[in-house]
Design a protein around this motif. Structure first.
Motif: not given
Length: 91
Positions: A34-39, A24-30
């Motif tokens: 992804e959101e940071e990359l999009r931003a 779960e933690v690794l999924d949240e990190e991913d």
């Protein structure tokens, strides 16, 4: 290089945390990455657009000032290029 499953197993064993929690933690990190990359991409796109607009505004202002000081004749230049384009279409 470790696969994702190997990484989850290794973290779970070393930290004595259930594998589901680690996953779960690794999924949240991913998702966060992804959101940071999009931003970052969006910010870069906005900056490039602003720079292009500033460049085009500067070019238009330079042409306007040269035309105003009668260094160039914009109307004659545009007419010459339009005639050239029409001739190319006819050929």
């Amino acid at each position: 290089m470790m696969t994702r499953d190997d990484l989850i197993t290794e973290i779970s064993m070393r930290c004595d945390v259930p594998m589901e929690d680690v996953e779960e933690v690794l999924d949240e990190e991913d998702i966060i990455l992804e959101e940071e990359l999009r931003a970052c991409k969006k910010r870069r796109c906005i900056i490039m657009t602003v720079m292009m607009v500033i460049f085009l505004a500067g070019a238009a202002f330079a042409v306007y000032m040269l035309d105003k000081k009668e260094k160039i004749d914009v109307e004659a230049t545009v007419k010459r290029y339009m005639d050239k384009i029409k001739r190319q279409k006819e050929d």
